[in-house]
Design a protein around this motif. Structure first.
Motif, PDB file in Angstrom:
ATOM      1  N   LEU A 199       0.848  -1.183   0.000  1.00 57.60           N
ATOM      2  CA  LEU A 199       0.000   0.000   0.000  1.00 57.60           C
ATOM      3  C   LEU A 199       0.887   1.238   0.000  1.00 57.60           C
ATOM      4  CD1 LEU A 199      -2.789   1.397   0.305  1.00 57.60           C
ATOM      5  CD2 LEU A 199      -2.447   1.231   2.790  1.00 57.60           C
ATOM      6  N   GLU A 200       0.693   2.100  -0.972  1.00 54.46           N
ATOM      7  CA  GLU A 200       1.486   3.324  -1.077  1.00 54.46           C
ATOM      8  C   GLU A 200       0.626   4.518  -0.664  1.00 54.46           C
ATOM      9  OE1 GLU A 200       3.411   5.751  -4.765  1.00 54.46           O
ATOM     10  OE2 GLU A 200       4.127   3.684  -4.493  1.00 54.46           O
ATOM     11  N   VAL A 201       1.092   5.256   0.344  1.00 59.33           N
ATOM     12  CA  VAL A 201       0.380   6.428   0.859  1.00 59.33           C
ATOM     13  C   VAL A 201       1.223   7.663   0.562  1.00 59.33           C
ATOM     14  CG1 VAL A 201      -0.670   7.494   2.882  1.00 59.33           C
ATOM     15  CG2 VAL A 201      -0.583   4.989   2.701  1.00 59.33           C
ATOM     16  N   THR A 202       0.659   8.606  -0.182  1.00 57.31           N
ATOM     17  CA  THR A 202       1.399   9.785  -0.622  1.00 57.31           C
ATOM     18  C   THR A 202       0.655  11.052  -0.230  1.00 57.31           C
ATOM     19  OG1 THR A 202       2.178   8.519  -2.548  1.00 57.31           O
ATOM     20  CG2 THR A 202       2.517  10.904  -2.581  1.00 57.31           C
ATOM     21  N   VAL A 203       1.373  12.017   0.325  1.00 57.85           N
ATOM     22  CA  VAL A 203       0.805  13.338   0.600  1.00 57.85           C
ATOM     23  C   VAL A 203       1.293  14.289  -0.490  1.00 57.85           C
ATOM     24  CG1 VAL A 203       0.619  15.236   2.248  1.00 57.85           C
ATOM     25  CG2 VAL A 203       0.824  12.882   3.077  1.00 57.85           C
ATOM     26  N   CYS A 204       0.354  14.915  -1.179  1.00 58.67           N
ATOM     27  CA  CYS A 204       0.690  15.804  -2.311  1.00 58.67           C
ATOM     28  C   CYS A 204       0.140  17.199  -2.075  1.00 58.67           C
ATOM     29  CB  CYS A 204       0.109  15.240  -3.609  1.00 58.67           C
ATOM     30  SG  CYS A 204       0.689  13.591  -4.050  1.00 58.67           S
ATOM     31  N   ASP A 205       0.668  18.142  -2.835  1.00 59.00           N
ATOM     32  CA  ASP A 205       0.248  19.536  -2.753  1.00 59.00           C
ATOM     33  C   ASP A 205      -0.486  19.891  -4.045  1.00 59.00           C
ATOM     34  OD1 ASP A 205      -0.139  22.204  -2.382  1.00 59.00           O
ATOM     35  OD2 ASP A 205       1.979  22.748  -2.298  1.00 59.00           O
ATOM     36  N   ALA A 206      -1.812  20.118  -3.950  1.00 56.11           N
ATOM     37  CA  ALA A 206      -2.622  20.418  -5.130  1.00 56.11           C
ATOM     38  C   ALA A 206      -2.440  21.840  -5.634  1.00 56.11           C
ATOM     39  CB  ALA A 206      -4.100  20.173  -4.814  1.00 56.11           C
ATOM     40  N   SER A 207      -1.700  22.675  -4.886  1.00 54.83           N
ATOM     41  CA  SER A 207      -1.507  24.063  -5.315  1.00 54.83           C
ATOM     42  C   SER A 207      -0.452  24.177  -6.412  1.00 54.83           C
ATOM     43  CB  SER A 207      -1.115  24.939  -4.123  1.00 54.83           C
ATOM     44  OG  SER A 207       0.195  24.611  -3.655  1.00 54.83           O
ATOM     45  N   GLU A 208       0.256  23.086  -6.692  1.00 58.41           N
ATOM     46  CA  GLU A 208       1.284  23.105  -7.726  1.00 58.41           C
ATOM     47  C   GLU A 208       0.914  22.145  -8.850  1.00 58.41           C
ATOM     48  OE1 GLU A 208       5.246  22.634  -6.271  1.00 58.41           O
ATOM     49  OE2 GLU A 208       4.840  23.674  -4.392  1.00 58.41           O
ATOM     50  N   THR A 209       1.322  22.483 -10.070  1.00 53.64           N
ATOM     51  CA  THR A 209       1.051  21.644 -11.246  1.00 53.64           C
ATOM     52  C   THR A 209       2.365  21.283 -11.928  1.00 53.64           C
ATOM     53  OG1 THR A 209      -1.067  22.783 -11.568  1.00 53.64           O
ATOM     54  CG2 THR A 209      -0.222  21.484 -13.413  1.00 53.64           C
ATOM     55  N   PRO A 210       2.711  19.966 -12.017  1.00 50.06           N
ATOM     56  CA  PRO A 210       1.952  18.846 -11.449  1.00 50.06           C
ATOM     57  C   PRO A 210       2.012  18.857  -9.931  1.00 50.06           C
ATOM     58  CG  PRO A 210       4.077  18.090 -12.260  1.00 50.06           C
ATOM     59  CD  PRO A 210       3.967  19.527 -12.683  1.00 50.06           C
ATOM     60  N   ASN A 211       1.123  18.082  -9.323  1.00 46.54           N
ATOM     61  CA  ASN A 211       1.046  18.058  -7.863  1.00 46.54           C
ATOM     62  C   ASN A 211       2.391  17.671  -7.251  1.00 46.54           C
ATOM     63  OD1 ASN A 211      -1.679  18.687  -8.019  1.00 46.54           O
ATOM     64  ND2 ASN A 211      -2.308  16.552  -8.004  1.00 46.54           N
ATOM     65  N   HIS A 212       2.867  18.505  -6.334  1.00 45.46           N
ATOM     66  CA  HIS A 212       4.158  18.268  -5.691  1.00 45.46           C
ATOM     67  C   HIS A 212       4.014  17.227  -4.579  1.00 45.46           C
ATOM     68  CE1 HIS A 212       8.107  19.012  -4.061  1.00 45.46           C
ATOM     69  NE2 HIS A 212       7.602  19.375  -2.882  1.00 45.46           N
ATOM     70  N   VAL A 213       4.896  16.244  -4.548  1.00 41.64           N
ATOM     71  CA  VAL A 213       4.872  15.208  -3.519  1.00 41.64           C
ATOM     72  C   VAL A 213       5.557  15.732  -2.265  1.00 41.64           C
ATOM     73  CG1 VAL A 213       5.633  12.893  -2.880  1.00 41.64           C
ATOM     74  CG2 VAL A 213       4.817  13.330  -5.202  1.00 41.64           C
ATOM     75  N   LEU A 214       4.823  15.757  -1.161  1.00 44.29           N
ATOM     76  CA  LEU A 214       5.363  16.229   0.109  1.00 44.29           C
ATOM     77  C   LEU A 214       5.951  15.093   0.935  1.00 44.29           C
ATOM     78  CD1 LEU A 214       2.494  18.699   1.098  1.00 44.29           C
ATOM     79  CD2 LEU A 214       4.660  19.231  -0.047  1.00 44.29           C
ATOM     80  N   GLY A 215       5.492  13.893   0.677  1.00 44.47           N
ATOM     81  CA  GLY A 215       6.010  12.745   1.420  1.00 44.47           C
ATOM     82  C   GLY A 215       5.286  11.485   1.019  1.00 44.47           C
ATOM     83  N   ARG A 216       5.938  10.344   1.258  1.00 44.46           N
ATOM     84  CA  ARG A 216       5.363   9.058   0.840  1.00 44.46           C
ATOM     85  C   ARG A 216       5.801   7.975   1.814  1.00 44.46           C
ATOM     86  NH1 ARG A 216       6.996   8.931  -4.189  1.00 44.46           N
ATOM     87  NH2 ARG A 216       4.995   9.469  -5.135  1.00 44.46           N
ATOM     88  N   VAL A 217       4.914   7.044   2.087  1.00 42.91           N
ATOM     89  CA  VAL A 217       5.242   5.883   2.896  1.00 42.91           C
ATOM     90  C   VAL A 217       4.672   4.652   2.201  1.00 42.91           C
ATOM     91  CG1 VAL A 217       3.172   6.105   4.350  1.00 42.91           C
ATOM     92  CG2 VAL A 217       5.130   4.842   5.196  1.00 42.91           C
ATOM     93  N   ILE A 218       5.422   3.547   2.230  1.00 40.75           N
ATOM     94  CA  ILE A 218       4.998   2.289   1.597  1.00 40.75           C
ATOM     95  C   ILE A 218       4.810   1.241   2.690  1.00 40.75           C
ATOM     96  CG2 ILE A 218       5.651   0.451   0.001  1.00 40.75           C
ATOM     97  CD1 ILE A 218       7.139   2.535  -1.633  1.00 40.75           C
ATOM     98  N   ILE A 219       3.640   0.622   2.721  1.00 41.63           N
ATOM     99  CA  ILE A 219       3.285  -0.321   3.768  1.00 41.63           C
ATOM    100  C   ILE A 219       3.029  -1.694   3.147  1.00 41.63           C
ATOM    101  CG2 ILE A 219       1.695  -0.820   5.660  1.00 41.63           C
ATOM    102  CD1 ILE A 219       0.954   2.176   5.606  1.00 41.63           C
ATOM    103  N   PRO A 220       3.881  -2.708   3.425  1.00 42.24           N
ATOM    104  CA  PRO A 220       3.625  -4.059   2.918  1.00 42.24           C
ATOM    105  C   PRO A 220       2.349  -4.631   3.543  1.00 42.24           C
ATOM    106  CG  PRO A 220       5.894  -3.811   3.694  1.00 42.24           C
ATOM    107  CD  PRO A 220       5.133  -2.615   4.178  1.00 42.24           C
ATOM    108  N   LEU A 221       1.600  -5.413   2.774  1.00 44.72           N
ATOM    109  CA  LEU A 221       0.393  -6.033   3.303  1.00 44.72           C
ATOM    110  C   LEU A 221       0.709  -7.231   4.179  1.00 44.72           C
ATOM    111  CD1 LEU A 221      -2.122  -5.882   0.314  1.00 44.72           C
ATOM    112  CD2 LEU A 221      -1.670  -4.207   2.110  1.00 44.72           C
ATOM    113  N   THR A 222       1.909  -7.785   4.019  1.00 45.31           N
ATOM    114  CA  THR A 222       2.280  -8.948   4.836  1.00 45.31           C
ATOM    115  C   THR A 222       3.404  -8.587   5.789  1.00 45.31           C
ATOM    116  OG1 THR A 222       3.781  -9.658   3.088  1.00 45.31           O
ATOM    117  CG2 THR A 222       1.583 -10.598   3.101  1.00 45.31           C
TER     118      THR A 222
END
Length: 222
Positions: A199-222
């Motif tokens: 599962l990939e969880v990403t926080v983005c900023d919609a005020s910029e084009t393209p949307n700027h990635v502020l941070g990301r975390v990846i969570i394995p299902l197992t």
């Protein structure tokens, strides 16, 4: 050899797939995202083209449509759509998700579970509560939102203003499957996830084009 591509149109927005050659069962992997203004443009139009014609380029080999008003929000719909205006028949297999709404995904009920495929290996319910500690920018205000991606399923929250008190408390329902289907798909990639996906969880900023990635975390299902 046939050279297939398709277009997806919603209102004035249009997306085009890459060309797939040498097969009668083309498959597209790239997701397509479109903005929906409810009650103004409620139909997604999908066109299949064969670009192999010498004298007539971009010949329509089939078309179909989706009425978004008939689909539940915050749920991924697995649809087989019969093609119209085609000489050979066939169907288009699509996954469609209406997301970034204010409502929450419906909680799993026993009546819903009966309709899932036999290949399902689990159901994942994710609640996006809040975001904190984001860095402000020098000019203007950020508009953060959170996106969840599990292989070919993508959901996102509405954007919020600023970086303080970013609360959503929004639930999303995702599914994991143990099989793969290699058929024509639009919007989202091949099949759903299996239990070894992430599962990939990403926080983005919609005020910029393209949307700027502020941070990301990846969570394995197992």
């Amino acid at each position: 050899d046939a050279k297939w591509f398709c277009t997806v149109t919603l209102g004035k927005e249009e997306r085009k797939s890459m060309i797939v050659r040498g097969t009668r069962n083309p498959s597209w992997i790239k997701p397509m995202y479109l903005d929906w203004f409810e009650s103004l443009d409620d139909y997604v139009e999908l066109f299949l083209f064969d670009d192999n014609e010498v004298f007539t380029r971009n010949k329509i080999s089939g078309r179909t449509s989706i009425n978004l008003k008939e689909l539940s929000q915050e749920v991924t719909h697995d649809l087989w759509l019969p093609l119209k205006d085609t000489e050979t028949g066939g169907e288009m297999h699509v996954l469609v998700t209406i997301t970034a709404t204010e409502g929450s995904a419906s909680v799993i009920r026993s009546s819903q579970i009966e309709s899932y495929h036999a290949g399902d290996v689990g159901h994942l319910l994710v609640t996006v509560v809040e975001a904190a500690g984001l860095q402000d920018k020098s000019l203007g205000r950020r508009q953060p939102f959170v996106a969840l991606e599990l292989v070919n399923q993508r959901f996102q929250t509405r954007s919020r203003e600023g970086i303080q008190k970013l609360k959503w408390d929004k639930e999303f329902e995702l599914y994991a499957k143990s099989f793969k289907i290699l058929k024509t798909r639009l919007f989202l990639c091949r099949c759903v996830a299996d239990i070894h996906s992430e599962l990939e969880v990403t926080v983005c900023d919609a005020s910029e084009t393209p949307n700027h990635v502020l941070g990301r975390v990846i969570i394995p299902l197992t």
